[in-house]
Scaffold this motif. Structure first.
Motif, short mmCIF file in Angstrom:
data_model
loop_
_atom_site.label_atom_id
_atom_site.label_comp_id
_atom_site.label_asym_id
_atom_site.label_seq_id
_atom_site.Cartn_x
_atom_site.Cartn_y
_atom_site.Cartn_z
N THR A 1 2.08 1.24 -3.29
CA THR A 1 1.05 2.03 -4.39
C THR A 1 1.45 3.56 -3.95
O THR A 1 1.31 4.03 -5.18
CB THR A 1 0.81 1.85 -4.00
OG1 THR A 1 0.71 0.56 -4.88
CG2 THR A 1 -1.16 1.70 -5.43
N TRP B 1 1.06 -1.54 0.06
CA TRP B 1 -0.37 0.23 -0.11
C TRP B 1 0.68 1.23 -0.03
O TRP B 1 0.37 2.07 -0.66
CB TRP B 1 -0.50 0.12 1.35
CG TRP B 1 -1.71 0.97 1.33
CD1 TRP B 1 -2.87 1.27 0.62
CD2 TRP B 1 -1.73 2.50 1.62
NE1 TRP B 1 -3.50 2.48 0.47
CE2 TRP B 1 -2.69 3.56 1.90
CE3 TRP B 1 -0.49 3.01 2.56
CZ2 TRP B 1 -2.66 4.72 2.12
CZ3 TRP B 1 -0.60 3.75 3.14
CH2 TRP B 1 -1.94 5.35 3.31
N THR B 2 1.78 1.18 0.47
CA THR B 2 2.56 2.42 0.88
C THR B 2 3.62 2.70 -0.34
O THR B 2 3.51 4.09 -0.83
CB THR B 2 3.49 2.22 2.14
OG1 THR B 2 2.86 1.87 2.87
CG2 THR B 2 4.87 3.19 2.28
#
Length: 98
Positions: free
Chosen positions: A69, A66-67
């Protein structure tokens, strides 16, 4: 602590402004002498290459998917915003071409 945050934010902003101005000068000097159409084509090529590189080559160790992305999305937004802010300026008469 709040003072340290303001100093860090000021340093980060100053760095971003300095890099933007250096890039603006380098790109202008490299590409403006060939005319506006060529200038815009070079800017587009640089933007596409940078965005492609961010998505295909950038790896952030020790972060979640997530980070990674999120960072890639923000980086590509910065690239696009920065490069689309560059405008063609007609070289002034008597200016030395590169």
């Amino acid at each position: 602590m709040p003072n340290e945050n303001h100093e860090l934010q000021a340093s980060t902003t100053a760095w971003q402004i300095a890099m933007q101005e250096i890039l603006r000068m380098v790109i202008r000097d490299l590409y403006q002498s060939q005319g506006e159409a060529v200038f815009k084509a070079h800017i587009k090529r640089i933007e596409e290459g940078a965005v492609d590189s961010i998505y295909s080559d950038l790896r952030l160790r020790g972060t979640s998917e997530w980070t990674e992305t999120l960072v890639k999305e923000k980086a590509t937004n910065v690239v696009t915003t920065l490069l689309t802010s560059f405008t063609f300026e007609q070289p002034s008469p008597g200016a030395r071409g590169v």
